[in-house]
Design a protein around this motif. Sequence first.
Motif, mmCIF file in Angstrom:
data_model
loop_
_atom_site.group_PDB
_atom_site.id
_atom_site.type_symbol
_atom_site.label_atom_id
_atom_site.label_comp_id
_atom_site.label_asym_id
_atom_site.label_seq_id
_atom_site.Cartn_x
_atom_site.Cartn_y
_atom_site.Cartn_z
ATOM 1 N N UNK A 134 -140.650 -9.871 -12.429
ATOM 2 C CA UNK A 134 -141.190 -8.742 -11.459
ATOM 3 C C UNK A 134 -140.947 -9.374 -9.971
ATOM 4 N N UNK A 135 -141.018 -10.627 -9.914
ATOM 5 C CA UNK A 135 -140.970 -11.136 -8.607
ATOM 6 C C UNK A 135 -139.501 -11.709 -8.329
ATOM 7 N N UNK A 136 -139.255 -11.617 -7.061
ATOM 8 C CA UNK A 136 -137.838 -12.274 -6.572
ATOM 9 C C UNK A 136 -136.711 -11.647 -7.223
ATOM 10 N N UNK A 137 -137.044 -10.299 -7.955
ATOM 11 C CA UNK A 137 -135.956 -9.962 -9.099
ATOM 12 C C UNK A 137 -134.422 -9.811 -8.158
ATOM 13 N N UNK A 138 -134.291 -9.350 -7.208
ATOM 14 C CA UNK A 138 -133.059 -9.270 -6.632
ATOM 15 C C UNK A 138 -132.464 -10.520 -6.524
ATOM 16 N N UNK A 139 -133.008 -11.521 -6.044
ATOM 17 C CA UNK A 139 -132.314 -12.842 -5.734
ATOM 18 C C UNK A 139 -131.936 -13.418 -7.110
ATOM 19 N N UNK A 140 -132.882 -13.152 -8.113
ATOM 20 C CA UNK A 140 -132.455 -14.037 -9.359
ATOM 21 C C UNK A 140 -131.349 -13.175 -10.168
ATOM 22 N N UNK A 141 -131.502 -11.871 -10.127
ATOM 23 C CA UNK A 141 -130.470 -10.994 -10.672
ATOM 24 C C UNK A 141 -129.041 -11.594 -9.992
ATOM 25 N N UNK A 142 -129.004 -11.537 -8.599
ATOM 26 C CA UNK A 142 -127.922 -12.076 -7.977
ATOM 27 C C UNK A 142 -127.429 -13.400 -8.375
ATOM 28 N N UNK A 143 -128.040 -14.416 -8.640
ATOM 29 C CA UNK A 143 -128.134 -15.857 -8.812
ATOM 30 C C UNK A 143 -127.337 -15.610 -10.017
ATOM 31 N N UNK A 144 -127.603 -14.818 -11.248
ATOM 32 C CA UNK A 144 -126.978 -14.853 -12.391
ATOM 33 C C UNK A 144 -125.780 -14.180 -12.282
ATOM 34 N N UNK A 145 -125.525 -13.140 -11.459
ATOM 35 C CA UNK A 145 -124.450 -12.428 -11.262
ATOM 36 C C UNK A 145 -123.245 -13.365 -10.372
ATOM 37 N N UNK A 146 -123.682 -14.144 -9.830
ATOM 38 C CA UNK A 146 -122.650 -15.124 -9.029
ATOM 39 C C UNK A 146 -121.515 -15.445 -9.662
ATOM 40 N N UNK A 147 -121.863 -16.314 -10.594
ATOM 41 C CA UNK A 147 -120.610 -16.955 -11.560
ATOM 42 C C UNK A 147 -119.536 -15.876 -12.083
ATOM 43 N N UNK A 148 -120.060 -14.631 -12.323
ATOM 44 C CA UNK A 148 -119.140 -13.706 -12.544
ATOM 45 C C UNK A 148 -118.154 -13.264 -11.461
ATOM 46 N N UNK A 149 -118.836 -13.252 -10.173
ATOM 47 C CA UNK A 149 -117.964 -12.669 -9.050
ATOM 48 C C UNK A 149 -116.924 -13.895 -8.215
ATOM 49 N N UNK B 199 -125.970 -6.609 -4.747
ATOM 50 C CA UNK B 199 -126.027 -6.898 -6.081
ATOM 51 C C UNK B 199 -126.539 -5.570 -6.815
ATOM 52 N N UNK B 200 -127.180 -4.726 -6.444
ATOM 53 C CA UNK B 200 -127.923 -3.466 -7.006
ATOM 54 C C UNK B 200 -126.379 -2.554 -7.135
ATOM 55 N N UNK B 201 -125.593 -2.460 -6.377
ATOM 56 C CA UNK B 201 -124.670 -1.479 -6.304
ATOM 57 C C UNK B 201 -123.263 -2.048 -7.370
ATOM 58 N N UNK B 202 -123.235 -3.444 -7.325
ATOM 59 C CA UNK B 202 -122.437 -4.173 -8.547
ATOM 60 C C UNK B 202 -122.588 -3.857 -9.652
ATOM 61 N N UNK B 203 -124.260 -3.918 -10.059
ATOM 62 C CA UNK B 203 -124.619 -4.050 -11.301
ATOM 63 C C UNK B 203 -124.271 -2.284 -11.740
ATOM 64 N N UNK B 204 -124.694 -1.303 -10.759
ATOM 65 C CA UNK B 204 -124.718 -0.146 -11.078
ATOM 66 C C UNK B 204 -123.171 0.420 -11.473
ATOM 67 N N UNK B 205 -122.255 -0.052 -10.743
ATOM 68 C CA UNK B 205 -120.870 0.102 -10.893
ATOM 69 C C UNK B 205 -120.430 -0.523 -12.210
ATOM 70 N N UNK B 206 -120.612 -1.775 -12.458
ATOM 71 C CA UNK B 206 -120.493 -2.507 -13.736
ATOM 72 C C UNK B 206 -120.923 -1.814 -14.825
#
Lengths: 293, 276
Positions: A98-113, B262-269
Amino acid sequence: MKRIFSKDILKSYAFLLPFAFFIIAFILIPVIGAIINSFYQDVTFKAREFIQFENYTSLFQDSGFWQSLRFSLWFVLVSVPFELLLGMIFALLLNQIRKFRGLIWAAVLIPWAIPSAISARTWELIYNYNYGLANYALSAIGITQEPVNWLGTSIGAFISVVIADAWKTAPFITIILLAGLQGIPDDLYRQSRIDGANFVQGFRKITLPLLKPVIVVALLFRTIDALRVFDVIYVLTGGGPGGATTSLSIFGYNYYINGDFGYGSAVSVVLFAIAFGLSVLYVKMSRFKTGIR
Amino acid sequence: MREETVKTILIAAGIILMLSFCLAPFFFMIVTSLSKNPEFLSPAANFKLTLENYSSVIFKESLHFIDYLRNSIIVSGVSAVAGVLTAAVAAFAITRLKLPGKMLILFFALAVSMFPQISIVGYLFKLMTWMGWINTYFALTFPYVAWVLPLSLWILTSYFSQIPKELDRAAYVDGCSRLKVLTKIIMPVAMPAVLSTMLLAFIFAFNEFMFALILTSDHHARTVPVGIALFQGLHGEIPWGDIMAASAVTTLPVVILTIIFQRRIIAGLTRGAVKG
């Protein structure tokens, strides 16, 4: 016939022309060219000659080809389930946040990018025998006494490639599974808890069945990607030691780079056939809902 | 109550483990890039802070890192914009015009996205040699446009089909042509979707390795992934400090973009893969 190809519809097809141009010129023609080329002896500084199936017959007697085919299949069989498991754990965890959701999701996404060739270089250093992070961490926690020869042994190189690849691709699976998880109404879990079900039962009876279509999608996307793996291996092991991590893509690449286009094309056609077969299976297995009328 | 506490602790531990796995390589990359000696983890050496690696990567022209970065940004940027605009025109036709066989086209695009690159690149090399384009931006941009098209088409088709058809109908009644409806009605409405698709296409092209490896030969067209993969020292030893600094400089903008969008990338994927 006349009705289907009315002027109006032909005009509509005109909107597809730029799309068709790029796909035909830079993907379809090269693939067809490779198929044709695979029936030729086509080596730099030699006359091009039609040799029928000779490339294929020598390919099927080439122990290097079987080794790379075996590696590619093993790589799919080990890395895809591992990545799926990792992606599932990540998705379940992220779904709870629930907390810091945006940052934690982004952290998981970074290796993919990050480009895999670049992150693979970092993994190469992590696996370094003398001063890599992997051996340092393992001995610091006390798991190993002696440093592990990650990239110098067949099994070590295989594990290294699988881990580096999973690091890069688990985020993709996580995102896809997460989309599926968020589509499951909370009420279902609440009701099952009232009925006395625990987490494991809830997961098996509610989550897994409802996620099945999404899992199929993730599984087959990843299977194709793992089958054609190139970047990570090229940087990390170059296909070694002794060809132990040579995937079909690396095997074909080595022939191209040495100027043997005919043989390289034959390798690529075999890989293409396997991937194409799987993608047909993919389209058949997952009944697509496109929402397009 | 106690069960809830255990659950919270387990989730927190899991998240910490997950984040360390995802981020540890970056920390190692950055720490090494800031170290005078890349072997600082071995017992014989120790860590000494320096910015030398960054200055050599950015200012030493013989390393060509800035060239690679510029090539990557130009090639990926042009391919992303051209690819997504091309896909938008096609997606418009597929979602809003009478077009027999539209599902066939979508599945064909999907199949194309699963072609192994190795079965494309051999003949592509011959094609580009014949055109005299080897080691130029053209050699990469054209194949990259084709490479990002299937993904872009699927994402945009999904977005476009959600725009109400009443909008088009009103425009046709007012006497607009189809091209006008696309440029004046659909594109403005779908602009956020088009931009986030461009971002995804950019990341895709920026990540590409095999085409760039084979179709370029030096800093005139070579992209960052290939440049960093082939980075070698003068005397055989691997210049880890420089490599990690170059990796960090390349990674930083990608990290910032990922955090912001982040939100837009996830939505797109998820549109490209799940809904599509």
